[in-house]
Design an enzyme around this catalytic site. Structure first.
Site, short mmCIF file in Angstrom:
data_model
loop_
_atom_site.label_atom_id
_atom_site.label_comp_id
_atom_site.label_asym_id
_atom_site.label_seq_id
_atom_site.Cartn_x
_atom_site.Cartn_y
_atom_site.Cartn_z
CB CYS A 18 -0.91 -0.01 1.22
SG CYS A 18 -0.01 -0.30 2.74
CD GLU A 60 -3.43 -1.44 11.38
OE1 GLU A 60 -2.72 -1.63 10.38
OE2 GLU A 60 -4.34 -2.21 11.75
P1 NDP Z 1 -10.21 -4.79 -0.87
O1 NDP Z 1 -10.62 -3.43 -0.49
O2 NDP Z 1 -10.75 -5.38 -2.10
O3 NDP Z 1 -10.58 -5.81 0.31
C1 NDP Z 1 -10.12 -5.64 1.63
C2 NDP Z 1 -10.93 -6.53 2.55
O4 NDP Z 1 -12.25 -5.99 2.70
C3 NDP Z 1 -11.12 -7.95 2.03
O5 NDP Z 1 -11.10 -8.85 3.12
C4 NDP Z 1 -12.50 -7.88 1.40
O6 NDP Z 1 -13.10 -9.13 1.25
C5 NDP Z 1 -13.21 -6.99 2.40
N1 NDP Z 1 -14.42 -6.31 1.91
C6 NDP Z 1 -14.76 -5.99 0.64
N2 NDP Z 1 -15.94 -5.33 0.63
C7 NDP Z 1 -16.36 -5.22 1.91
C8 NDP Z 1 -17.50 -4.64 2.55
N3 NDP Z 1 -18.45 -4.00 1.86
N4 NDP Z 1 -17.60 -4.71 3.89
C9 NDP Z 1 -16.64 -5.31 4.63
N5 NDP Z 1 -15.53 -5.89 4.08
C10 NDP Z 1 -15.40 -5.84 2.73
O7 NDP Z 1 -8.62 -4.76 -0.88
P2 NDP Z 1 -7.62 -5.89 -1.37
O8 NDP Z 1 -7.81 -7.13 -0.57
O9 NDP Z 1 -7.74 -5.96 -2.86
O10 NDP Z 1 -6.21 -5.28 -0.95
C11 NDP Z 1 -5.55 -4.34 -1.70
C12 NDP Z 1 -5.81 -2.95 -1.16
O11 NDP Z 1 -5.46 -2.87 0.22
C13 NDP Z 1 -4.96 -1.90 -1.84
O12 NDP Z 1 -5.73 -0.77 -2.16
C14 NDP Z 1 -3.94 -1.54 -0.80
O13 NDP Z 1 -3.40 -0.27 -0.96
C15 NDP Z 1 -4.69 -1.70 0.46
N6 NDP Z 1 -3.77 -1.92 1.58
C16 NDP Z 1 -3.60 -0.93 2.51
C17 NDP Z 1 -2.68 -1.05 3.54
C18 NDP Z 1 -2.51 0.00 4.58
O14 NDP Z 1 -2.05 -0.34 5.66
N7 NDP Z 1 -2.84 1.25 4.35
C19 NDP Z 1 -1.83 -2.25 3.63
C20 NDP Z 1 -2.13 -3.25 2.64
C21 NDP Z 1 -3.04 -3.06 1.64
P3 NDP Z 1 -12.78 -10.07 -0.05
O15 NDP Z 1 -11.64 -9.45 -0.78
O16 NDP Z 1 -12.44 -11.38 0.54
O17 NDP Z 1 -13.99 -10.05 -0.87
#
Ligand code: NDP
Length: 483
Positions: free
Chosen positions: A283, A457
């Site tokens: 991220c 965090e």
């Molecule tokens: P997503 O936003 O697609 O998903 C994140 C999590 O949220 C997953 O477990 C997903 O489930 C869940 N989710 C999706 N929709 C909902 C909802 N409406 N309500 C509750 N939970 C929901 O992110 P990615 O998994 O694709 O990860 C990549 C992203 O994470 C990038 O944008 C990255 O920048 C960010 N990130 C940020 C970090 C930080 O610390 N700032 C660190 C690491 C990553 P599922 O995918 O299983 O459907």
């Protein structure tokens, strides 16, 4: 199945399966091989996890902090002892090379457990003198916390949420990303073995709907999400409906600013780390590399030379430096951005192609002559794609670095230390590095501003996000009522 867990979920201290849940597979993205088959949580499973967490939390919060810390310490020791097995599991699930997972995933999770284990017993309230009367504050746990994780650092994300939550007396229900469901289950087993009472750390599987069911449940007091900005908007809005505490760790398009007096090799090394580590799926990556014009050609030459030596291949081979992306869908997304960068007129310096035919591999890619308006300079790609932009002056680069909806992190490379401090003071981000990039020790708070998130965090800052203050006023004399 090479990594089949005992069951899909972990609830109330035990593995739990419910085959009524939607089946899904975990796939090793280097080969496309199915490594585990699981079921998403049904409403009954979600209810069971929340009930277990609610029932266990009050007794846990009432224990001496040093006792809670002792259990987390034991868990950290177990994690370190099993680092290799946990790293192989993380590599199978995410595709990240073992060379990385051996040092960055379970190891950083163990750091978080150790840090918050030691922190818990130091937490105190305040006494407030009021000239006769007095007041004091108590630091209380919030209750049940819902953790929702992304797929890039599954174990680290689970630990960065669970360690402070548990240390300060909360219970956790954690939902990993559907793409990487396995390591959170391993963490649950380790915590149980370390002596964590049943019900305090539960794992439920599933996609966004399962996460949303947790966020909307009145038993959940706090929500911590690591994910993309679009998901963050939804989850934050839903948490607001319940007036819940929320931490949002979201995406970025971070600037890495290289002034022409910088050490060129260090700047190139940092740009590579900040774009190619974990195949660029981090991220905080410095994906907009602003290089001052005087250094630009030398920087690009050295970058191309060093990028050509990166070893791509089987992530389970410890000599491999770069693995595949997390999934074939993510690879297609990244290749789409590369095609767009070419169409927009950016100059491809190296990479730009898929590698091999079965795995989700993309060659480390560098675009030069990128301008601020190009899509590849504005949107988070989440793949090994670096964009290099030229700049002339300090004022100019600060304005351009800030001209984004994101605000996660930034880096500055210069030998002029006064300039470094002057520039970071004006960057609209949550985390800055000077002559370094992407180092996130647990001692240092981490998080974003603007659309990149709210809350922090790690570090002392985590206390604010996993506890609340109760104020107690103590009357020492008679009540002075005017009636
Ligand atoms: P997503 O936003 O697609 O998903 C994140 C999590 O949220 C997953 O477990 C997903 O489930 C869940 N989710 C999706 N929709 C909902 C909802 N409406 N309500 C509750 N939970 C929901 O992110 P990615 O998994 O694709 O990860 C990549 C992203 O994470 C990038 O944008 C990255 O920048 C960010 N990130 C940020 C970090 C930080 O610390 N700032 C660190 C690491 C990553 P599922 O995918 O299983 O459907």
């Amino acid at each position: 199945m090479r990594a089949q867990p005992k069951a899909s979920h972990f609830i109330d201290g035990a593995h739990v399966e419910d085959e009524n849940g939607t089946p899904f597979e975990s796939i090793h993205p280097a080969t496309g091989e199915v490594i585990a088959r699981l079921h998403a949580a049904t409403p009954a499973i979600i209810d069971r996890a929340l009930a277990a967490a609610t029932a266990a939390q009050a007794d846990w919060a009432a224990r001496a902090p040093v006792e809670r810390g002792r259990i987390l310490h034991r868990a950290a020791t177990l994690m370190r002892a099993r680092n290799r097995d946990l790293s192989v599991l993380e590599t199978l699930d995410t595709g990240k090379p073992l060379q990385e997972t051996l040092v960055a995933d379970a190891a950083s999770g163990a750091d978080a457990l150790e840090y918050f284990a030691g922190f818990a017993p130091t937490v105190t309230g305040q006494t407030i003198a009021l000239g006769g009367d007095m007041a004091y504050t108590l630091r209380e746990a919030l209750g049940v916390c819902a953790g929702i994780g992304a797929w890039n650092y599954p174990m680290q994300i689970a630990c960065w949420k669970a360690a402070p939550a548990l240390a300060f007396g909360n219970a956790v229900v954690f939902k990993p990303s559907e793409l990487t469901p396995l390591s959170a289950l391993a963490l649950a087993e380790i915590l149980a073995e370390a002596g964590l009472p049943a019900g305090l750390f539960n794992v439920v599987q599933g996609a966004g709907a399962v996460g949303s069911a947790l966020v909307g449940d009145p038993r959940v007091a706090k929500v911590s999400l690591t994910g993309s900005v679009p998901t963050g908007r939804k989850v934050y809005a839903q948490a607001a409906q319940g007036i819940k505490a929320a931490t949002m760790e979201l995406g970025g398009k971070s600037p890495l600013i290289v002034f022409d007096d910088a050490d060129p090799d260090n700047a190139v090394g940092a740009a590579m780390l900040g774009n190619f580590y974990s195949s660029g799926q981090i991220c905080s990556n410095g994906t907009r590399v602003f290089v001052q014009r005087g250094l630009r050609d030398a920087f690009l030459d050295r970058l191309a030379e060093r990028t050509a030596t990166i070893t791509l291949g089987d992530p389970l081979d410890e000599a491999t430096q770069m693995g595949p992306l997390v999934s074939h869908a993510q690879m297609e997304r990244v290749l789409g951005y590369i095609a767009q960068g070419r169409a927009e007129g950016a100059r491809l310096v190296c990479g730009g192609t898929r590698v091999g035919e079965s795995g989700a591999f993309v060659a480390p890619t560098v675009f030069a002559d990128v301008t601020d308006d190009m899509v590849i300079a504005r949107e988070e790609i989440f793949g090994p794609v670096m964009t290099v932009l030229d700049f002339d002056g300090e004022e100019e680069v600060i304005a351009r670095a800030n001209a984004t909806e994101f605000g996660l992190s930034a880096g500055v490379f210069t030998r002029d230390i006064a300039r470094a401090h002057r520039v970071v003071a004006r960057l609209q981000v949550g985390t800055c590095w000077i002559n370094a990039y992407n180092l996130t020790p647990v001692e240092m708070p981490f998080g974003g501003v603007k659309a990149s998130g709210v809350g922090r965090e790690n570090g002392h800052a985590a206390l604010e996000h996993y506890t609340r203050i109760k104020s107690v006023y103590l009357g020492m004399g008679d009540v002075d009522a005017p009636y």
